[in-house]
Scaffold this motif. Sequence first.
Motif, PDB file in Angstrom:
ATOM      1  N   ALA A  82     -14.707  21.592 -16.229  1.00  0.00           N
ATOM      2  CA  ALA A  82     -14.480  21.477 -14.780  1.00  0.00           C
ATOM      3  C   ALA A  82     -14.984  20.119 -14.297  1.00  0.00           C
ATOM      4  O   ALA A  82     -14.331  19.430 -13.497  1.00  0.00           O
ATOM      5  N   LEU A  85     -12.649  17.286 -15.248  1.00  0.00           N
ATOM      6  CA  LEU A  85     -11.452  17.250 -14.396  1.00  0.00           C
ATOM      7  C   LEU A  85     -11.765  16.686 -13.012  1.00  0.00           C
ATOM      8  O   LEU A  85     -10.978  15.925 -12.447  1.00  0.00           O
ATOM      9  N   ALA A  86     -12.934  17.045 -12.485  1.00  0.00           N
ATOM     10  CA  ALA A  86     -13.317  16.553 -11.153  1.00  0.00           C
ATOM     11  C   ALA A  86     -13.416  15.029 -11.146  1.00  0.00           C
ATOM     12  O   ALA A  86     -13.221  14.396 -10.112  1.00  0.00           O
ATOM     13  N   ARG A 119     -11.082  23.974 -20.284  1.00  0.00           N
ATOM     14  CA  ARG A 119      -9.918  23.848 -19.380  1.00  0.00           C
ATOM     15  C   ARG A 119      -9.055  22.658 -19.771  1.00  0.00           C
ATOM     16  O   ARG A 119      -8.031  22.410 -19.150  1.00  0.00           O
ATOM     17  N   HIS A 415     -19.519  19.585 -10.301  1.00  0.00           N
ATOM     18  CA  HIS A 415     -19.110  20.821 -10.991  1.00  0.00           C
ATOM     19  C   HIS A 415     -19.784  21.053 -12.349  1.00  0.00           C
ATOM     20  O   HIS A 415     -19.367  21.942 -13.091  1.00  0.00           O
ATOM     21  N   THR A 434      -6.021  13.893  -7.461  1.00  0.00           N
ATOM     22  CA  THR A 434      -5.421  15.021  -8.179  1.00  0.00           C
ATOM     23  C   THR A 434      -5.467  14.729  -9.670  1.00  0.00           C
ATOM     24  O   THR A 434      -5.139  13.621 -10.100  1.00  0.00           O
ATOM     25  N   THR A 435      -5.889  15.713 -10.444  1.00  0.00           N
ATOM     26  CA  THR A 435      -5.893  15.570 -11.902  1.00  0.00           C
ATOM     27  C   THR A 435      -4.925  16.596 -12.486  1.00  0.00           C
ATOM     28  O   THR A 435      -4.989  17.788 -12.142  1.00  0.00           O
ATOM     29  N   CYS A 443      -7.041  19.886 -10.884  1.00  0.00           N
ATOM     30  CA  CYS A 443      -8.070  19.655  -9.860  1.00  0.00           C
ATOM     31  C   CYS A 443      -7.410  18.900  -8.719  1.00  0.00           C
ATOM     32  O   CYS A 443      -6.670  17.943  -8.956  1.00  0.00           O
ATOM     33  N   HIS A 444      -7.650  19.364  -7.489  1.00  0.00           N
ATOM     34  CA  HIS A 444      -7.085  18.665  -6.338  1.00  0.00           C
ATOM     35  C   HIS A 444      -8.141  18.583  -5.259  1.00  0.00           C
ATOM     36  O   HIS A 444      -8.711  19.608  -4.875  1.00  0.00           O
ATOM     37  N   GLY A 446     -11.102  17.781  -5.314  1.00  0.00           N
ATOM     38  CA  GLY A 446     -12.396  18.348  -5.713  1.00  0.00           C
ATOM     39  C   GLY A 446     -12.375  19.824  -6.030  1.00  0.00           C
ATOM     40  O   GLY A 446     -13.383  20.382  -6.485  1.00  0.00           O
ATOM     41  N   GLU A 447     -11.230  20.492  -5.808  1.00  0.00           N
ATOM     42  CA  GLU A 447     -11.162  21.926  -6.118  1.00  0.00           C
ATOM     43  C   GLU A 447     -10.605  22.116  -7.535  1.00  0.00           C
ATOM     44  O   GLU A 447      -9.524  21.604  -7.856  1.00  0.00           O
ATOM     45  N   ILE A 448     -11.348  22.838  -8.361  1.00  0.00           N
ATOM     46  CA  ILE A 448     -10.911  23.061  -9.742  1.00  0.00           C
ATOM     47  C   ILE A 448      -9.876  24.182  -9.759  1.00  0.00           C
ATOM     48  O   ILE A 448     -10.146  25.309  -9.319  1.00  0.00           O
TER      49      ILE A 448
END
Length: 484
Positions: A82, A85-86, A119, A415, A434-435, A443-444, A446-448
Amino acid sequence: MTAFDCVVRGGTVVTASDSVRCDVGIRDGVVAALGRDLAPGAREVDARGLLVLPGGVDTHAHIEEPPRAPLRNADSFGTASASALAGGTTAVVCFARQPRGGTLAGHVAAYHELARASRLDYALHLILTDPRPEVLEGELPALVAAGHRSLKIFLTYEGARVGDAEALRVLAAARRLGALVCVHAEHHEMIEFYRDALLAAGLTAPKYHAWVKPMVVERECTHRVIAMAEALDTPIQVFHVSGAESAEEVARARARGLKVWAETCPQYLVLTADDMDRPGFEGAKFIFSPAARTAPDQEALWAAIRAGVINNISSDHAPSRYEGPDGKKAFGEDAPFTVVPNGLPGLATRLPILFSEGVSKGRIDLQTFVAVACTNPAKLFGIHPRKGTIAVGADADIAVWDPDKRVRISNALLHHGSDYTPYEGMEVTGWPVTTLVRGAVACHEGEILAPPGGGRFLAPGPYPLIAPRGVFPGPFNPVDGVPA
Ligand code: URP
Ligand code: ZN
Ligand code: ZN
Protein backbone atom coordinates in the motif's frame (compact mmCIF):
# COMPACT_ATOMS: atom_id res chain seq x y z
CA MET A 1 -17.66 -2.36 -26.86
CA THR A 2 -14.91 0.16 -26.13
CA ALA A 3 -11.51 -0.07 -27.78
CA PHE A 4 -9.64 0.03 -24.47
CA ASP A 5 -10.25 -1.03 -20.89
CA CYS A 6 -8.68 2.24 -19.81
CA VAL A 7 -7.22 5.33 -21.44
CA VAL A 8 -4.86 7.67 -19.60
CA ARG A 9 -5.65 10.78 -21.56
CA GLY A 10 -3.98 14.05 -22.35
CA GLY A 11 -0.79 13.79 -20.30
CA THR A 12 2.90 13.92 -21.13
CA VAL A 13 4.30 10.41 -21.26
CA VAL A 14 7.84 10.34 -19.89
CA THR A 15 10.33 7.55 -20.46
CA ALA A 16 14.06 7.31 -19.88
CA SER A 17 14.61 8.67 -23.38
CA ASP A 18 11.68 10.94 -24.26
CA SER A 19 8.77 13.12 -23.15
CA VAL A 20 5.80 12.94 -25.55
CA ARG A 21 2.28 14.37 -25.34
CA CYS A 22 0.02 11.38 -26.00
CA ASP A 23 -2.68 9.14 -24.58
CA VAL A 24 -2.03 5.64 -23.25
CA GLY A 25 -4.53 2.96 -24.29
CA ILE A 26 -4.64 -0.08 -22.03
CA ARG A 27 -6.12 -3.48 -22.79
CA ASP A 28 -5.84 -6.65 -20.67
CA GLY A 29 -3.40 -4.99 -18.29
CA VAL A 30 -0.83 -4.00 -20.88
CA VAL A 31 -0.18 -0.88 -22.89
CA ALA A 32 -1.98 -1.46 -26.21
CA ALA A 33 -1.54 1.92 -27.90
CA LEU A 34 0.24 5.24 -27.55
CA GLY A 35 -1.15 8.09 -29.61
CA ARG A 36 -3.16 11.28 -29.82
CA ASP A 37 -6.96 11.22 -29.55
CA LEU A 38 -7.28 7.49 -28.86
CA ALA A 39 -10.78 6.02 -28.89
CA PRO A 40 -12.61 6.07 -25.56
CA GLY A 41 -11.77 3.56 -22.86
CA ALA A 42 -14.21 1.85 -20.52
CA ARG A 43 -12.41 3.92 -17.92
CA GLU A 44 -10.79 7.29 -18.51
CA VAL A 45 -8.00 8.72 -16.38
CA ASP A 46 -7.63 12.46 -16.90
CA ALA A 47 -3.92 13.31 -17.11
CA ARG A 48 -4.19 16.78 -18.65
CA GLY A 49 -1.43 18.98 -17.27
CA LEU A 50 0.22 15.98 -15.62
CA LEU A 51 3.15 13.69 -16.27
CA VAL A 52 2.53 10.04 -17.09
CA LEU A 53 5.49 8.13 -15.66
CA PRO A 54 6.30 4.44 -15.58
CA GLY A 55 5.41 3.09 -12.15
CA GLY A 56 8.45 3.14 -9.89
CA VAL A 57 10.57 0.02 -9.55
CA ASP A 58 12.12 -0.27 -6.09
CA THR A 59 14.72 -3.01 -6.05
CA HIS A 60 15.69 -2.86 -2.37
CA ALA A 61 12.81 -3.30 0.08
CA HIS A 62 12.92 -5.38 3.27
CA ILE A 63 9.32 -6.47 3.69
CA GLU A 64 8.20 -8.84 6.46
CA GLU A 65 11.79 -9.91 6.83
CA PRO A 66 12.06 -10.95 10.45
CA PRO A 67 14.83 -9.30 12.48
CA ARG A 68 16.05 -10.90 15.68
CA ALA A 69 13.42 -11.04 18.49
CA PRO A 70 12.04 -8.94 20.12
CA LEU A 71 12.47 -6.70 17.07
CA ARG A 72 9.90 -6.71 14.29
CA ASN A 73 9.73 -5.40 10.74
CA ALA A 74 6.86 -2.91 10.99
CA ASP A 75 5.30 -3.88 7.66
CA SER A 76 3.32 -6.76 6.28
CA PHE A 77 3.10 -7.22 2.53
CA GLY A 78 -0.32 -5.58 2.75
CA THR A 79 0.97 -2.36 4.35
CA ALA A 80 4.28 -2.23 2.47
CA SER A 81 2.63 -2.61 -0.91
CA ALA A 82 0.00 0.00 0.00
CA SER A 83 2.82 2.34 0.91
CA ALA A 84 4.62 1.70 -2.35
CA LEU A 85 1.47 2.49 -4.34
CA ALA A 86 0.87 5.69 -2.37
CA GLY A 87 4.28 6.87 -3.55
CA GLY A 88 3.89 5.82 -7.20
CA THR A 89 5.89 2.58 -7.03
CA THR A 90 4.37 -0.45 -8.73
CA ALA A 91 7.01 -3.21 -8.47
CA VAL A 92 9.45 -4.18 -5.76
CA VAL A 93 12.35 -6.55 -5.31
CA CYS A 94 12.34 -7.77 -1.72
CA PHE A 95 14.34 -10.31 0.26
CA ALA A 96 14.03 -13.94 1.28
CA ARG A 97 16.72 -14.58 3.86
CA GLN A 98 18.31 -17.96 4.52
CA PRO A 99 18.44 -18.53 8.27
CA ARG A 100 22.01 -19.30 9.30
CA GLY A 101 22.38 -23.06 9.38
CA GLY A 102 19.02 -23.49 7.64
CA THR A 103 17.88 -24.20 4.12
CA LEU A 104 17.33 -21.54 1.52
CA ALA A 105 14.62 -23.27 -0.51
CA GLY A 106 12.30 -23.80 2.44
CA HIS A 107 12.54 -20.19 3.44
CA VAL A 108 11.97 -18.96 -0.11
CA ALA A 109 8.79 -21.02 -0.31
CA ALA A 110 7.57 -19.62 3.01
CA TYR A 111 8.35 -16.08 1.86
CA HIS A 112 6.37 -16.52 -1.34
CA GLU A 113 3.42 -17.45 0.89
CA LEU A 114 3.76 -14.12 2.75
CA ALA A 115 4.07 -12.25 -0.54
CA ARG A 116 0.68 -13.56 -1.64
CA ALA A 117 -0.75 -10.57 0.22
CA SER A 118 1.11 -8.12 -2.02
CA ARG A 119 -0.92 -5.57 -3.97
CA LEU A 120 1.83 -5.22 -6.59
CA ASP A 121 4.22 -7.41 -8.51
CA TYR A 122 7.45 -8.47 -6.90
CA ALA A 123 10.71 -10.27 -7.54
CA LEU A 124 13.09 -11.63 -4.91
CA HIS A 125 16.69 -11.33 -3.85
CA LEU A 126 17.91 -14.44 -2.07
CA ILE A 127 20.01 -13.53 0.99
CA LEU A 128 22.70 -16.14 1.50
CA THR A 129 23.85 -16.14 5.10
CA ASP A 130 25.37 -19.59 5.04
CA PRO A 131 26.54 -20.54 1.54
CA ARG A 132 27.46 -24.15 2.26
CA PRO A 133 28.20 -26.37 -0.76
CA GLU A 134 24.89 -28.20 -0.35
CA VAL A 135 23.07 -24.86 -0.58
CA LEU A 136 25.08 -23.47 -3.50
CA GLU A 137 25.15 -26.72 -5.44
CA GLY A 138 22.05 -28.49 -4.12
CA GLU A 139 19.45 -25.74 -3.68
CA LEU A 140 20.51 -22.72 -5.67
CA PRO A 141 20.43 -24.04 -9.26
CA ALA A 142 16.71 -24.83 -9.13
CA LEU A 143 15.92 -21.54 -7.35
CA VAL A 144 17.76 -19.49 -9.98
CA ALA A 145 16.11 -21.45 -12.79
CA ALA A 146 12.75 -20.64 -11.17
CA GLY A 147 13.45 -16.91 -11.54
CA HIS A 148 15.41 -15.88 -8.44
CA ARG A 149 18.28 -14.25 -10.31
CA SER A 150 19.58 -11.94 -7.61
CA LEU A 151 21.72 -13.14 -4.72
CA LYS A 152 22.44 -10.85 -1.77
CA ILE A 153 25.32 -11.06 0.64
CA PHE A 154 26.09 -9.01 3.73
CA LEU A 155 29.75 -8.45 4.57
CA THR A 156 28.76 -7.16 8.00
CA TYR A 157 25.99 -7.82 10.59
CA GLU A 158 26.53 -10.68 13.01
CA GLY A 159 24.34 -13.63 12.09
CA ALA A 160 23.96 -12.54 8.48
CA ARG A 161 27.44 -11.77 7.23
CA VAL A 162 29.66 -13.96 5.12
CA GLY A 163 33.46 -13.93 5.10
CA ASP A 164 35.56 -13.29 2.01
CA ALA A 165 35.98 -17.01 1.25
CA GLU A 166 32.21 -17.48 1.36
CA ALA A 167 31.67 -14.35 -0.71
CA LEU A 168 33.96 -15.75 -3.38
CA ARG A 169 31.99 -19.00 -3.42
CA VAL A 170 28.74 -17.06 -3.89
CA LEU A 171 30.28 -15.01 -6.71
CA ALA A 172 31.45 -18.18 -8.42
CA ALA A 173 28.05 -19.84 -8.07
CA ALA A 174 26.33 -16.73 -9.46
CA ARG A 175 28.63 -16.71 -12.47
CA ARG A 176 27.92 -20.36 -13.21
CA LEU A 177 24.15 -20.02 -12.77
CA GLY A 178 23.52 -16.61 -14.40
CA ALA A 179 22.61 -14.55 -11.36
CA LEU A 180 23.58 -11.08 -10.13
CA VAL A 181 25.21 -10.63 -6.72
CA CYS A 182 24.16 -7.62 -4.61
CA VAL A 183 26.41 -6.65 -1.75
CA HIS A 184 26.10 -4.79 1.54
CA ALA A 185 29.70 -3.60 1.75
CA GLU A 186 31.06 -2.57 5.15
CA HIS A 187 34.20 -3.84 6.88
CA HIS A 188 32.87 -5.88 9.79
CA GLU A 189 35.96 -6.09 11.97
CA MET A 190 36.66 -2.37 11.61
CA ILE A 191 33.12 -1.62 12.81
CA GLU A 192 33.57 -3.97 15.77
CA PHE A 193 36.85 -2.31 16.72
CA TYR A 194 35.27 1.14 16.60
CA ARG A 195 32.20 -0.15 18.48
CA ASP A 196 34.21 -1.57 21.35
CA ALA A 197 36.24 1.62 21.62
CA LEU A 198 33.14 3.84 21.60
CA LEU A 199 31.38 1.75 24.23
CA ALA A 200 34.51 1.73 26.39
CA ALA A 201 34.59 5.52 26.14
CA GLY A 202 30.93 5.69 27.20
CA LEU A 203 29.84 7.15 23.85
CA THR A 204 26.50 5.42 23.32
CA ALA A 205 23.94 8.00 22.10
CA PRO A 206 22.34 7.55 18.65
CA LYS A 207 24.72 10.04 17.03
CA TYR A 208 27.62 7.65 17.58
CA HIS A 209 26.15 5.34 14.96
CA ALA A 210 27.86 7.67 12.48
CA TRP A 211 31.15 7.37 14.36
CA VAL A 212 31.12 3.57 14.46
CA LYS A 213 31.21 3.28 10.69
CA PRO A 214 33.03 6.16 9.06
CA MET A 215 33.31 6.27 5.29
CA VAL A 216 36.56 4.29 5.20
CA VAL A 217 34.64 1.24 6.48
CA GLU A 218 32.45 1.29 3.40
CA ARG A 219 35.11 2.49 0.97
CA GLU A 220 37.49 -0.35 1.84
CA CYS A 221 34.80 -2.99 1.57
CA THR A 222 33.46 -1.59 -1.69
CA HIS A 223 36.97 -1.73 -3.11
CA ARG A 224 37.44 -5.29 -1.82
CA VAL A 225 34.22 -6.70 -3.17
CA ILE A 226 34.82 -5.07 -6.55
CA ALA A 227 38.24 -6.74 -6.61
CA MET A 228 36.67 -10.11 -5.75
CA ALA A 229 34.08 -9.67 -8.49
CA GLU A 230 36.81 -8.73 -10.97
CA ALA A 231 38.90 -11.76 -10.00
CA LEU A 232 35.97 -14.10 -10.71
CA ASP A 233 34.52 -12.09 -13.62
CA THR A 234 31.14 -11.88 -11.92
CA PRO A 235 28.75 -8.91 -12.27
CA ILE A 236 27.68 -7.24 -9.02
CA GLN A 237 25.56 -4.39 -7.73
CA VAL A 238 26.86 -2.49 -4.69
CA PHE A 239 23.94 -1.63 -2.44
CA HIS A 240 23.35 1.76 -0.79
CA VAL A 241 26.45 3.75 -1.77
CA SER A 242 26.40 6.49 0.85
CA GLY A 243 29.04 9.01 -0.19
CA ALA A 244 31.91 10.25 -2.30
CA GLU A 245 34.59 7.68 -1.53
CA SER A 246 32.50 4.61 -2.36
CA ALA A 247 31.12 6.28 -5.46
CA GLU A 248 34.73 6.87 -6.56
CA GLU A 249 35.47 3.15 -6.17
CA VAL A 250 32.50 2.33 -8.38
CA ALA A 251 33.49 4.96 -10.94
CA ARG A 252 36.98 3.47 -11.17
CA ALA A 253 35.54 -0.02 -11.68
CA ARG A 254 33.24 1.16 -14.43
CA ALA A 255 36.06 3.05 -16.11
CA ARG A 256 37.91 -0.28 -16.27
CA GLY A 257 34.89 -1.76 -18.01
CA LEU A 258 33.74 -3.96 -15.13
CA LYS A 259 30.10 -4.93 -14.76
CA VAL A 260 29.74 -3.17 -11.43
CA TRP A 261 26.51 -1.30 -10.81
CA ALA A 262 25.62 0.84 -7.83
CA GLU A 263 22.54 2.17 -6.12
CA THR A 264 22.02 4.91 -3.60
CA CYS A 265 18.89 5.85 -1.66
CA PRO A 266 17.03 9.11 -0.90
CA GLN A 267 18.23 9.07 2.70
CA TYR A 268 21.83 9.56 1.51
CA LEU A 269 20.73 12.48 -0.65
CA VAL A 270 18.80 14.43 1.98
CA LEU A 271 19.87 13.31 5.48
CA THR A 272 23.25 13.77 7.15
CA ALA A 273 24.99 12.45 10.26
CA ASP A 274 23.67 15.52 12.09
CA ASP A 275 20.18 14.02 11.97
CA MET A 276 21.33 11.35 14.44
CA ASP A 277 22.12 14.18 16.87
CA ARG A 278 18.52 15.29 17.33
CA PRO A 279 17.31 15.87 20.90
CA GLY A 280 16.64 12.96 23.24
CA PHE A 281 16.36 9.61 21.48
CA GLU A 282 14.97 11.10 18.24
CA GLY A 283 18.27 10.43 16.51
CA ALA A 284 17.43 6.71 16.62
CA LYS A 285 14.89 7.33 13.85
CA PHE A 286 17.87 8.04 11.58
CA ILE A 287 19.95 4.97 12.42
CA PHE A 288 20.47 2.97 9.27
CA SER A 289 23.48 1.43 7.56
CA PRO A 290 25.69 2.61 6.03
CA ALA A 291 25.23 5.77 8.07
CA ALA A 292 24.16 9.11 6.61
CA ARG A 293 27.18 11.26 5.73
CA THR A 294 27.79 14.94 4.94
CA ALA A 295 26.49 17.64 2.58
CA PRO A 296 29.56 17.30 0.30
CA ASP A 297 28.88 13.56 0.10
CA GLN A 298 25.36 14.37 -1.05
CA GLU A 299 26.70 16.59 -3.81
CA ALA A 300 29.11 13.82 -4.85
CA LEU A 301 26.21 11.37 -5.06
CA TRP A 302 24.19 13.72 -7.26
CA ALA A 303 27.21 14.10 -9.51
CA ALA A 304 27.59 10.30 -9.65
CA ILE A 305 23.92 9.99 -10.60
CA ARG A 306 24.31 12.55 -13.39
CA ALA A 307 27.43 10.74 -14.61
CA GLY A 308 25.63 7.37 -14.67
CA VAL A 309 28.01 5.89 -12.08
CA ILE A 310 25.05 5.42 -9.75
CA ASN A 311 22.20 4.33 -11.94
CA ASN A 312 19.60 2.99 -9.50
CA ILE A 313 17.86 4.74 -6.60
CA SER A 314 16.15 2.34 -4.22
CA SER A 315 14.54 2.93 -0.84
CA ASP A 316 16.25 0.29 1.33
CA HIS A 317 12.87 0.26 3.05
CA ALA A 318 13.53 -1.45 6.40
CA PRO A 319 10.89 -0.16 8.78
CA SER A 320 10.78 -0.38 12.56
CA ARG A 321 8.29 1.37 14.75
CA TYR A 322 9.75 4.13 16.94
CA GLU A 323 7.52 3.50 19.98
CA GLY A 324 6.74 0.14 21.52
CA PRO A 325 8.58 -3.01 22.56
CA ASP A 326 9.66 -4.24 19.12
CA GLY A 327 11.17 -1.19 17.40
CA LYS A 328 13.73 1.57 17.84
CA LYS A 329 12.93 1.89 21.58
CA ALA A 330 12.83 -1.86 22.25
CA PHE A 331 15.68 -1.64 24.73
CA GLY A 332 14.76 1.75 26.21
CA GLU A 333 15.68 5.33 25.46
CA ASP A 334 19.07 5.04 27.14
CA ALA A 335 20.03 1.98 25.15
CA PRO A 336 23.32 2.24 23.28
CA PHE A 337 23.12 2.84 19.54
CA THR A 338 24.55 -0.66 19.03
CA VAL A 339 21.22 -2.33 19.90
CA VAL A 340 18.92 0.04 18.01
CA PRO A 341 17.49 -1.72 14.93
CA ASN A 342 18.93 -0.37 11.71
CA GLY A 343 16.71 0.88 8.94
CA LEU A 344 13.95 3.32 8.07
CA PRO A 345 10.67 3.31 6.16
CA GLY A 346 11.08 4.68 2.63
CA LEU A 347 8.87 2.96 0.04
CA ALA A 348 6.33 5.80 -0.24
CA THR A 349 8.76 8.71 -0.08
CA ARG A 350 11.39 7.44 -2.56
CA LEU A 351 9.89 8.92 -5.74
CA PRO A 352 8.56 12.19 -4.26
CA ILE A 353 11.88 13.02 -2.58
CA LEU A 354 13.91 12.08 -5.64
CA PHE A 355 11.62 14.09 -7.91
CA SER A 356 11.54 17.12 -5.64
CA GLU A 357 15.23 17.22 -4.76
CA GLY A 358 16.32 16.04 -8.19
CA VAL A 359 13.98 17.30 -10.92
CA SER A 360 12.22 20.21 -9.20
CA LYS A 361 15.52 21.60 -7.91
CA GLY A 362 17.25 21.13 -11.27
CA ARG A 363 19.85 18.56 -10.20
CA ILE A 364 18.69 15.92 -12.70
CA ASP A 365 16.40 15.98 -15.71
CA LEU A 366 13.15 14.06 -16.11
CA GLN A 367 14.76 11.35 -18.23
CA THR A 368 17.41 10.68 -15.59
CA PHE A 369 14.70 10.54 -12.93
CA VAL A 370 12.77 7.88 -14.86
CA ALA A 371 15.99 6.03 -15.67
CA VAL A 372 17.22 5.72 -12.07
CA ALA A 373 13.83 5.19 -10.43
CA CYS A 374 12.12 2.93 -12.97
CA THR A 375 13.95 1.79 -16.10
CA ASN A 376 17.49 0.99 -14.93
CA PRO A 377 16.39 -1.03 -11.89
CA ALA A 378 13.96 -3.00 -14.06
CA LYS A 379 16.73 -3.70 -16.58
CA LEU A 380 19.27 -4.67 -13.94
CA PHE A 381 16.94 -7.23 -12.39
CA GLY A 382 15.65 -8.67 -15.63
CA ILE A 383 12.06 -7.42 -15.53
CA HIS A 384 12.32 -4.83 -18.32
CA PRO A 385 10.53 -4.03 -20.65
CA ARG A 386 7.60 -5.60 -18.84
CA LYS A 387 8.29 -3.14 -15.99
CA GLY A 388 10.07 0.20 -15.80
CA THR A 389 8.90 1.87 -19.01
CA ILE A 390 5.81 2.88 -20.95
CA ALA A 391 5.76 1.09 -24.29
CA VAL A 392 3.30 -0.96 -26.31
CA GLY A 393 3.33 -4.45 -24.81
CA ALA A 394 4.65 -3.38 -21.39
CA ASP A 395 2.57 -3.88 -18.27
CA ALA A 396 0.40 -0.82 -17.74
CA ASP A 397 2.10 0.13 -14.47
CA ILE A 398 1.83 3.90 -14.41
CA ALA A 399 2.19 6.83 -12.02
CA VAL A 400 0.18 9.85 -13.11
CA TRP A 401 2.24 12.59 -11.53
CA ASP A 402 1.56 16.21 -10.64
CA PRO A 403 4.95 17.91 -10.97
CA ASP A 404 3.76 21.09 -9.27
CA LYS A 405 1.89 19.68 -6.30
CA ARG A 406 3.46 20.77 -3.02
CA VAL A 407 3.07 18.32 -0.18
CA ARG A 408 4.31 18.48 3.38
CA ILE A 409 5.27 14.89 4.15
CA SER A 410 3.52 13.41 7.16
CA ASN A 411 3.35 9.84 8.34
CA ALA A 412 -0.42 9.78 7.85
CA LEU A 413 0.05 9.99 4.06
CA LEU A 414 2.33 7.00 3.74
CA HIS A 415 0.21 3.91 4.57
CA HIS A 416 3.16 1.93 5.97
CA GLY A 417 3.19 0.05 9.26
CA SER A 418 5.73 2.28 10.96
CA ASP A 419 4.61 5.01 13.36
CA TYR A 420 7.02 7.59 11.96
CA THR A 421 8.73 8.85 8.86
CA PRO A 422 12.21 10.37 9.04
CA TYR A 423 10.92 12.99 6.59
CA GLU A 424 8.06 14.33 8.74
CA GLY A 425 7.45 17.99 7.84
CA MET A 426 9.66 18.00 4.75
CA GLU A 427 8.06 19.89 1.86
CA VAL A 428 8.29 18.31 -1.57
CA THR A 429 7.19 19.50 -5.00
CA GLY A 430 5.78 16.67 -7.12
CA TRP A 431 3.44 13.91 -5.97
CA PRO A 432 1.54 11.01 -7.58
CA VAL A 433 -2.14 11.59 -8.30
CA THR A 434 -3.08 8.12 -9.59
CA THR A 435 -1.12 4.87 -9.59
CA LEU A 436 -2.13 2.05 -11.93
CA VAL A 437 -1.00 -1.56 -11.64
CA ARG A 438 -1.50 -3.59 -14.81
CA GLY A 439 -4.13 -1.08 -15.93
CA ALA A 440 -6.19 -1.07 -12.74
CA VAL A 441 -6.35 2.07 -10.59
CA ALA A 442 -4.49 0.98 -7.47
CA CYS A 443 -4.25 4.32 -5.65
CA HIS A 444 -6.00 7.61 -6.32
CA GLU A 445 -5.45 10.85 -4.40
CA GLY A 446 -3.91 8.87 -1.55
CA GLU A 447 -6.70 6.29 -1.32
CA ILE A 448 -5.51 2.70 -1.72
CA LEU A 449 -7.85 0.86 -4.09
CA ALA A 450 -5.87 -2.29 -4.94
CA PRO A 451 -6.80 -5.14 -2.61
CA PRO A 452 -4.11 -7.31 -1.05
CA GLY A 453 -3.38 -10.39 -3.10
CA GLY A 454 -3.27 -8.98 -6.61
CA GLY A 455 0.52 -9.03 -6.91
CA ARG A 456 2.38 -11.60 -8.98
CA PHE A 457 5.87 -13.02 -8.72
CA LEU A 458 8.14 -11.71 -11.45
CA ALA A 459 10.45 -14.52 -12.43
CA PRO A 460 13.13 -13.33 -14.83
CA GLY A 461 14.76 -15.85 -17.12
CA PRO A 462 18.40 -15.46 -18.20
CA TYR A 463 19.16 -11.96 -19.52
CA PRO A 464 22.27 -10.66 -21.26
CA LEU A 465 22.93 -7.58 -19.11
CA ILE A 466 24.28 -9.69 -16.25
CA ALA A 467 26.23 -12.15 -18.37
CA PRO A 468 29.92 -12.23 -17.37
CA ARG A 469 32.33 -10.31 -19.61
CA GLY A 470 34.53 -13.34 -20.24
CA VAL A 471 37.54 -11.38 -19.02
CA PHE A 472 39.71 -12.58 -16.13
CA PRO A 473 42.65 -10.66 -14.70
CA GLY A 474 45.02 -13.55 -15.50
CA PRO A 475 45.29 -16.46 -17.93
CA PHE A 476 43.18 -18.80 -15.75
CA ASN A 477 39.43 -18.99 -15.18
CA PRO A 478 39.22 -20.04 -11.50
CA VAL A 479 35.44 -20.50 -11.56
CA ASP A 480 35.49 -23.29 -14.12
CA GLY A 481 39.08 -24.35 -13.53
CA VAL A 482 40.12 -23.88 -17.17
CA PRO A 483 42.39 -21.47 -19.08
CA ALA A 484 40.67 -18.10 -19.47
O1 URP B 1 19.95 -0.04 7.91
C1 URP B 1 19.58 -0.78 7.01
N1 URP B 1 19.88 -0.49 5.78
N2 URP B 1 18.87 -1.87 7.30
C2 URP B 1 18.42 -2.80 6.39
C3 URP B 1 19.40 -3.86 6.09
C4 URP B 1 20.45 -3.37 5.15
O2 URP B 1 21.56 -3.14 5.58
O3 URP B 1 20.20 -3.21 3.97
ZN1 ZN C 1 22.36 -3.27 3.47
ZN1 ZN D 1 18.79 -3.23 2.81
